[in-house]
Design a protein around this motif. Structure first.
Motif, mmCIF file in Angstrom:
data_model
loop_
_atom_site.group_PDB
_atom_site.id
_atom_site.type_symbol
_atom_site.label_atom_id
_atom_site.label_comp_id
_atom_site.label_asym_id
_atom_site.label_seq_id
_atom_site.Cartn_x
_atom_site.Cartn_y
_atom_site.Cartn_z
ATOM 1 N N SER A 19 0.829 -1.212 0.000
ATOM 2 C CA SER A 19 0.000 0.000 0.000
ATOM 3 C C SER A 19 0.858 1.254 0.000
ATOM 4 O O SER A 19 0.516 2.267 -0.630
ATOM 5 C CB SER A 19 -0.934 0.001 1.220
ATOM 6 O OG SER A 19 -1.821 -1.098 1.171
ATOM 7 N N SER A 26 1.194 6.859 -6.682
ATOM 8 C CA SER A 26 -0.031 7.534 -7.133
ATOM 9 C C SER A 26 -0.154 8.965 -6.624
ATOM 10 O O SER A 26 -0.656 9.841 -7.328
ATOM 11 C CB SER A 26 -1.259 6.733 -6.718
ATOM 12 O OG SER A 26 -1.329 6.613 -5.302
ATOM 13 N N GLU A 27 0.323 9.215 -5.385
ATOM 14 C CA GLU A 27 0.134 10.544 -4.791
ATOM 15 C C GLU A 27 1.416 11.177 -4.276
ATOM 16 O O GLU A 27 1.391 12.286 -3.724
ATOM 17 C CB GLU A 27 -0.876 10.447 -3.639
ATOM 18 C CG GLU A 27 -2.246 9.924 -4.058
ATOM 19 C CD GLU A 27 -3.211 9.865 -2.889
ATOM 20 O OE1 GLU A 27 -3.119 10.753 -2.010
ATOM 21 O OE2 GLU A 27 -4.048 8.936 -2.847
ATOM 22 N N THR A 43 -6.604 1.836 -7.621
ATOM 23 C CA THR A 43 -6.161 3.171 -7.992
ATOM 24 C C THR A 43 -5.906 3.232 -9.492
ATOM 25 O O THR A 43 -5.409 2.267 -10.080
ATOM 26 C CB THR A 43 -4.861 3.552 -7.254
ATOM 27 O OG1 THR A 43 -5.101 3.573 -5.853
ATOM 28 C CG2 THR A 43 -4.370 4.935 -7.672
ATOM 29 N N ASN A 44 -6.256 4.367 -10.099
ATOM 30 C CA ASN A 44 -5.934 4.629 -11.505
ATOM 31 C C ASN A 44 -4.843 5.694 -11.589
ATOM 32 O O ASN A 44 -4.849 6.657 -10.818
ATOM 33 C CB ASN A 44 -7.165 5.182 -12.249
ATOM 34 C CG ASN A 44 -8.012 4.076 -12.847
ATOM 35 O OD1 ASN A 44 -7.491 3.134 -13.431
ATOM 36 N ND2 ASN A 44 -9.312 4.188 -12.695
ATOM 37 N N LYS A 45 -3.916 5.526 -12.520
ATOM 38 C CA LYS A 45 -2.966 6.595 -12.811
ATOM 39 C C LYS A 45 -2.553 6.498 -14.271
ATOM 40 O O LYS A 45 -2.240 5.414 -14.771
ATOM 41 C CB LYS A 45 -1.729 6.530 -11.924
ATOM 42 C CG LYS A 45 -0.762 7.686 -12.198
ATOM 43 C CD LYS A 45 0.286 7.861 -11.133
ATOM 44 C CE LYS A 45 1.177 9.046 -11.466
ATOM 45 N NZ LYS A 45 2.174 9.314 -10.399
#
Length: 201
Positions: A19, A26-27, A43-45
């Motif tokens: 995670s 992602s962030e 999650t999408n990226k």
């Protein structure tokens, strides 16, 4: 041009940092208080690979044994998998070997797999880099090490996996087109031969 979507799965034992790796990618964030994944998180990226935009659909799966059967469900349709182990934990490395076996048995034959040693920011290393690389070479996997805390190696893992998937899809598309052309040529030759050889009754 149609946006391509690649499904990726993150697997590995509990507490190896799956995670945290995803959160960093992602962030660009890191937290010491990441909640344990129950089932799977999604999650999408979108990234750019070889001048093409690709949306990565990333599934972070639970590492606990009681969720094992549920995790296996997410293998379906995965074009890429990142098998993560904790470089300070020998047991997590042994579990990674089992995850590799599971993926090979249950996922599409062309699923690209990355073996990722995480937590290289920590000093108490138990798995030497060469040990991880040797396993990856034996299993024909991509190999990287990373730190979700500092971000070292994180982006490279996802971009290189996306690139490998794209190249593999391109090669198989070219091969499929070549086979179709060959079949069409052979069919044309046979048809022409039958027409030339036929006579009026």
């Amino acid at each position: 041009m149609t946006l391509q979507v690649y499904k990726l799965i993150l697997v590995g034992g509990s507490s190896v940092g799956k995670s945290s790796v995803l959160l960093k990618f992602s962030e660009n964030k890191f937290s010491h208080n990441v909640e344990t994944t129950v089932g799977a998180a999604f999650t999408n990226k979108t990234v750019e690979v070889d001048n093409h935009e690709i949306r990565l659909q990333i599934w972070d799966t639970a590492g606990q044994e009681r969720y094992h059967a549920l995790t296996l469900m997410y293998f379906r349709g995965a074009q890429g998998a990142i098998v993560i182990y904790d470089i300070t934990d020998q047991n997590s490395f042994e579990m990674a070997k089992e995850w590799i076996r599971e993926i090979r048995e249950r996922s599409p034959q062309r699923t690209k797999i990355v073996l990722l040693g995480n937590k290289i920011d920590r000093e108490e290393r138990a798995i030497p880099t060469e040990t991880g690389r040797k396993l990856a070479n034996e299993k024909n996997l991509l190999f990287f090490e990373s730190s979700a805390k500092t971000g070292e190696g994180i982006n490279k893992v996802f971009y290189e996996l996306a690139k490998a998937i794209r190249h593999d899809l391109d090669e198989n598309t070219s091969l499929s087109e070549s086979e179709t052309e060959s079949e069409s040529f052979e069919l044309t030759k046979k048809t022409k031969k039958n027409v030339e050889g036929s006579g009026c009754c």
